[in-house]
Design a protein around this motif. Structure first.
Motif, PDB file in Angstrom:
ATOM      1  N   ASN A   9       0.825  -1.208   0.000  1.00 42.04           N
ATOM      2  CA  ASN A   9       0.000   0.000   0.000  1.00 42.04           C
ATOM      3  C   ASN A   9       0.857   1.255   0.000  1.00 42.04           C
ATOM      4  OD1 ASN A   9      -2.182  -1.683   0.100  1.00 42.04           O
ATOM      5  ND2 ASN A   9      -3.124  -0.754   1.899  1.00 42.04           N
ATOM      6  N   LYS A 183      -6.762  -3.067  -7.258  1.00 40.22           N
ATOM      7  CA  LYS A 183      -7.078  -4.066  -6.239  1.00 40.22           C
ATOM      8  C   LYS A 183      -8.540  -4.507  -6.324  1.00 40.22           C
ATOM      9  CE  LYS A 183      -3.710  -2.182  -2.931  1.00 40.22           C
ATOM     10  NZ  LYS A 183      -3.454  -0.799  -3.370  1.00 40.22           N
ATOM     11  N   GLN A 257      -7.880  -7.575 -11.434  1.00 39.48           N
ATOM     12  CA  GLN A 257      -8.823  -7.073 -10.441  1.00 39.48           C
ATOM     13  C   GLN A 257      -9.906  -8.078 -10.039  1.00 39.48           C
ATOM     14  OE1 GLN A 257     -10.364  -3.499 -12.160  1.00 39.48           O
ATOM     15  NE2 GLN A 257     -11.507  -4.524 -13.752  1.00 39.48           N
ATOM     16  N   LEU A 291     -10.235  -3.630   1.436  1.00 36.64           N
ATOM     17  CA  LEU A 291      -9.377  -4.063   0.334  1.00 36.64           C
ATOM     18  C   LEU A 291      -8.905  -5.494   0.575  1.00 36.64           C
ATOM     19  CD1 LEU A 291      -7.170  -0.881  -0.199  1.00 36.64           C
ATOM     20  CD2 LEU A 291      -9.052  -1.679  -1.635  1.00 36.64           C
ATOM     21  N   ASN A 293      -6.222  -6.961   0.005  1.00 35.97           N
ATOM     22  CA  ASN A 293      -4.799  -7.162   0.305  1.00 35.97           C
ATOM     23  C   ASN A 293      -4.375  -6.589   1.644  1.00 35.97           C
ATOM     24  OD1 ASN A 293      -4.853  -4.322  -0.349  1.00 35.97           O
ATOM     25  ND2 ASN A 293      -2.646  -4.476  -0.691  1.00 35.97           N
TER      26      ASN A 293
END
Length: 373
Positions: A9, A183, A257, A291, A293
């Motif tokens: 990030n 993402k 995605q 998100l 991740n």
């Protein structure tokens, strides 16, 4: 044991495919895209192709994409561009307490120029209540700016609901989508936004390139004035290699995605953390609407900086800062009203394209060695 990168990030590595796409414009193809001779043909076409690729990712028109130097410039352009272009209507901007400094600091600057800014608080999961946005609107409101997904805890905001409110009141709506693009799907019509920010180094392109989506018909002041580049919105000779890189990164993001592997790996990481540390940890942010991740994990009663200092092989982030032995907790966690003993131990682990299961297993082992259970 290898070094383990869990800070996607903050920034991603440049993908090999992206680097390969850049090479011809670093080693040759040097013509100025604004020129009209043979040397400019390839660079002009490269910019157009990259613009089409970014537009395809956002599902917008190519002429709605303005290339910038990155997320910070795009955010500054959106905020300042709307403020200066709509001063005859009003001076009121609505944003949130959990925005990136690239939103909060420009807002602070605009306040010194006469802007009125309302900062909406979030709930304990870091989520905005759309009705709080609507209650803050007045006759002078010209812009609402709400990030798509939070960079620290990953919480995804209800942009569709906020967009309906903005449209009903005739107010422009901007989102900082730097953390979400690549993402999760970011389709501007589905989100209902008029402006959106992209940062290249968050999706495997180099640092120093980004884009601002500006919906057709949206009136904003140019960011810089000069020879009329980028549809007259940003003067300066285009950075062709980096624009090409962002185009390739956008093309790759379209293929990634809908990939569930990131979610599976993140859930595996969380399961291992819970199994190893149990009640000593807490997940910050929304439990599901975040998100895929991002894991913001608090080690309760511990200091996140001290933990990471013990395990230099892991690259991860804390939202807190340590000055002269005093720890200042993350403004995002503070806005979420997370208890200080919990917030002080928060570490953001953010996974990426090159993270694998072995990285997670090694990270768990290192954390176990650093933390006495």
């Amino acid at each position: 044991m290898n070094q383990i990168y869990l800070d996607y990030n903050a920034s991603t590595p440049i993908a090999p495919e992206v680097l390969a796409e850049m090479y011809p414009y670093l080693q040759g193809n040097y013509g100025n895209p604004s020129s009209s001779h043979w040397a400019s043909v390839s660079t002009k076409e490269a910019i157009l192709e990259a613009r089409i690729k970014v537009a395809a990712l956002l599902r917008c028109f190519p002429d709605e994409v303005i290339f910038t130097s990155g997320g910070s410039e795009s955010n500054n352009h959106a905020l300042k561009g709307v403020f200066f272009a709509h001063k005859e209507k009003g001076n009121h901007i609505i944003t949130t307490t959990v925005e990136h400094p690239a939103i909060l600091n420009p807002c602070s600057f605009l306040e010194r120029l006469g802007a009125e800014v309302t900062y909406i608080n979030v709930d304990e999961a870091g989520r905005i209540l759309p009705e709080a946005i609507e209650s803050a609107i007045n006759e002078r409101t010209i812009l609402i700016s709400v990030m798509h997904a939070n960079n620290e805890v990953g919480t995804i905001q209800p942009l569709g609901e906020i967009a309906e409110i903005a449209k009903k009141h005739g107010i422009l709506f901007h989102t900082d989508a730097a953390q979400s693009v690549g993402k999760i799907p970011v389709h501007v019509d589905q989100l209902g936004v008029d402006l959106a920010t992209i940062a290249g180094h968050k999706l495997y392109a180099p640092k120093g390139i980004g884009a601002l989506y500006v919906r057709r018909g949206t009136k904003i002041e140019p960011y810089s004035h000069g020879a009329g580049h980028e549809h007259g919105m940003r003067a300066g000779t285009e950075n062709v290699p980096y624009i090409v890189a962002l185009g390739k990164a956008a093309e790759m993001a379209m293929l990634m995605q809908d990939n569930n592997e990131m979610s599976r790996l993140s859930e595996y990481f969380l399961e291992r953390l819970v199994a190893k540390f149990g009640h000593l940890i807490k997940l910050n942010g929304h439990p599901t609407n975040r998100l895929p991740n991002t894991l913001n994990i608090s080690f309760i009663g511990l200091d996140a900086n001290e933990i990471l200092n013990k395990i230099p092989k892991i690259a991860a982030s804390t939202g807190s800062a340590c000055h002269a032995g005093m720890t200042t907790i993350s403004p995002v966690l503070k806005a979420m009203q997370i208890d200080e003993t919990v917030a002080r131990g928060a570490i953001r682990f953010s996974l990426g394209k090159y993270t694998n299961k072995n990285d997670i297993d090694q990270a768990i082992m290192l954390l176990e060695e650093a933390i006495i259970v």
